[in-house]
Scaffold this motif. Structure first.
Motif, PDB file in Angstrom:
ATOM      1  N   ALA B 133      -2.726  -7.127  -3.936  1.00 34.40           N
ATOM      2  CA  ALA B 133      -4.076  -6.936  -3.941  1.00 34.40           C
ATOM      3  C   ALA B 133      -4.892  -6.984  -2.572  1.00 34.40           C
ATOM      4  N   ALA B 134      -3.973  -7.532  -0.711  1.00 34.54           N
ATOM      5  CA  ALA B 134      -4.275  -6.842  -0.185  1.00 34.54           C
ATOM      6  C   ALA B 134      -4.196  -5.553   0.363  1.00 34.54           C
ATOM      7  N   ASN B 135      -2.763  -5.449   1.014  1.00 28.30           N
ATOM      8  CA  ASN B 135      -2.658  -4.273   0.664  1.00 28.30           C
ATOM      9  C   ASN B 135      -3.201  -2.574   0.132  1.00 28.30           C
ATOM     10  N   ALA B 136      -3.622  -3.074  -1.429  1.00 26.91           N
ATOM     11  CA  ALA B 136      -3.734  -2.228  -2.161  1.00 26.91           C
ATOM     12  C   ALA B 136      -5.911  -2.157  -0.889  1.00 26.91           C
ATOM     13  N   LEU B 137      -6.357  -3.059  -0.865  1.00 25.43           N
ATOM     14  CA  LEU B 137      -7.806  -2.873   0.039  1.00 25.43           C
ATOM     15  C   LEU B 137      -7.308  -2.538   0.819  1.00 25.43           C
ATOM     16  N   GLY B 138      -5.774  -1.529   1.813  1.00 20.72           N
ATOM     17  CA  GLY B 138      -5.152  -1.211   2.748  1.00 20.72           C
ATOM     18  C   GLY B 138      -5.121  -2.007   4.194  1.00 20.72           C
ATOM     19  N   LEU B 139      -5.113  -3.382   3.897  1.00 18.73           N
ATOM     20  CA  LEU B 139      -4.784  -3.742   4.607  1.00 18.73           C
ATOM     21  C   LEU B 139      -3.222  -3.394   5.411  1.00 18.73           C
TER      22      LEU B 139
END
Lengths: 243, 230
Positions: B133-139
């Motif tokens: 989820a964090a990656n999907a937000l661009g983190l």
């Protein structure tokens, strides 16, 4: 907007998860992906923002190639909203902080800007009062609405939904679908993996039916529900629509 | 039965025991725990990273450290480091490393191996959907770790980390092999000077016991609180 061409993915030579998948989603279009469990629909949607790697083929989002090693993936992903089956809110952060984290760290918005945007979106999904609570204090339906708001806070150009209502109690499904229907009516480009055929009938432009890693049927909604061409799609529809 | 004992010796030695001894013990415990946590987290991240070589290096390090008795490591490190330093810098004499620096580095290295296993378990306790989820937000990977995964892993593991620190607090007494004046060292010195071995070692035991007990009790309270929040 999304171009998927000849995508293959396998875990081992004998275990193919995606076979020659080709399709596209144009701007403003709502595409529903359905199919029996294990058919690769979740995997396919996760390939779109490179959460899952694939071995051959190409996917591009808004002209940017996802599988190009030179692509700045975090930057690309920040423009692609994603909603997960199990919400995946960050349990150690308050609701409002869940919405602000990526806005501030990825987009570089100030705290005030991020909070303002976050509150505006919480109001939109009807959860403004819950801003100071922690995710565990909310119901499943509320958490999923927060997750949608969190994705929207990044001003995405396209939204991906991976079975957004599958983990919800039945009475909470509609509150999430309502938010998604509104979103579709506003012209958001959406790719939605779901079994909610009512949602598909209401807002989808196209329906993709997958089975055993292949795109078996890719048809406008009317054709798909009116007269699916393949046996497998017919069988699937008769099973899920009989109740 | 205590008629032959002179407990006054303890009272007279209190300033020395606590100002010199306990200060050193607590300082060493605190700094070693902090350093061990930082390096332990780094080792845990190496082991969990996709890079096989990094993982192997970290794995070998952890296994190596855990297969040696702490006393030996303290001892060897103290006597070896001056020569290693000499060899590295090309100096003509062995480099002198203070007893405190030497013991601190040893404890950090040793505790890093244990803390890394705790942090590894903590990181693995976070469901894979969280970093996704964090990656999907661009983190980025670093942002995902810093803002999403590690805070949760740390929180989940806090009771175990503190328990390990209590063990570390007791283990710091092993620096006696370097004749350092930690709490036990100070007690030991007074005991031998005044010939009051039983009184001083009894007192030292009571102090270690009390502090460890209170800390353990604190951990249980903390565990109960965390259980409610989750």
């Amino acid at each position: 907007m999304i171009e998927i061409s000849h995508v293959n993915k396998w875990y081992s030579p004998t275990f193919q998860v995606l076979t020659d998948c080709t399709t596209s989603v144009t701007k403003g279009e709502v595409v529903v992906v359905c199919g029996p469990s294990g058919s690769g629909k979740s995997t396919l949607i996760k390939c779109v923002n490179a959460l899952e790697p694939f071995q051959s083929g190409d996917i591009s989002v808004d002209g940017t190639k996802v599988n190009d090693p030179k692509t700045n993936l975090p930057k690309l992903r920040s423009r692609v909203g994603m909603v997960f089956q199990h919400f995946e809110l960050f349990p150690h952060l308050k609701i409002i902080d869940n919405l602000c984290l990526a806005q501030q760290k990825v987009l570089g918005r100030s705290s005030d800007q991020a909070v303002a945007k976050g509150m505006q979106l919480l109001e939109r999904v009807g959860l403004k009062e819950q801003a100071q609570k922690f995710p565990a204090q909310l119901s499943g339906g509320q958490q999923q609405r927060v997750a949608i708001a969190r994705a929207l806070a990044m001003d995405p150009i396209v939204m991906l939904f991976d079975e957004p209502t599958s983990a919800l109690d039945p009475e909470m499904v509609s509150e999430v679908l309502d938010v998604m229907v509104d979103l579709a009516h506003e012209g958001m480009t959406m790719m939605v993996v779901t079994h909610e055929m009512g949602f598909a009938r209401k807002v989808a432009n196209r329906v993709i039916f997958m089975d055993r890693g292949e795109i078996v049927e890719d048809a406008p909604k009317e054709d798909f529900f009116g007269q699916p061409r393949s046996d497998r799609a017919q069988k699937f529809l008769s099973k899920i629509l009989s109740h | 039965m205590f008629s032959n004992f002179d407990f006054g010796v303890i009272i007279r030695a209190l300033p020395y025991l606590f100002y010199e001894g306990m200060t050193f013990t607590l300082l060493l415990t605190g700094l070693a725990a902090l350093g061990g946590l930082v390096f332990g987290t780094a080792i845990a991240l190496m082991r969990l990273s996709g890079y096989k070589i990094l993982g192997r290096i970290a794995g070998v390090y952890v296994d190596f450290m855990r297969s040696l008795p702490l006393v030996l490591v303290i001892f060897w490190f103290y006597f070896l480091v001056p020569y290693i330093g000499q060899w590295v810098t090309g100096a003509s004499r062995p480099i002198s490393v203070g007893a405190f620096a030497s013991s601190l580095i040893t404890f950090i290295m040793f505790e890093a191996a244990y803390f890394s296993e705790i942090m590894r378990a903590g990181i693995q306790s976070i469901s894979r959907g969280q970093p996704a989820a964090a990656n999907a937000l661009g983190l980025t990977y670093a942002q995902t770790m810093r803002y999403v995964v590690l805070p949760q892993a740390f929180r989940n593991m806090l009771p175990v980390l503190i328990t390990q620190t209590i063990v570390l607090f007791q283990d710091t007494s092993l620096v006696y092999v370097l004749s350092i004046t930690d709490f036990l060292g100070a007690a030991s010195k007074v005991a031998q000077r005044d010939g009051r071995l039983v009184e001083m070692y009894l007192f030292a035991a009571i102090v270690y016991f009390t502090i460890s007990c209170i800390a353990s009790f604190g951990v249980r309270r903390l565990q109960a609180r965390i259980a409610i929040i989750r």
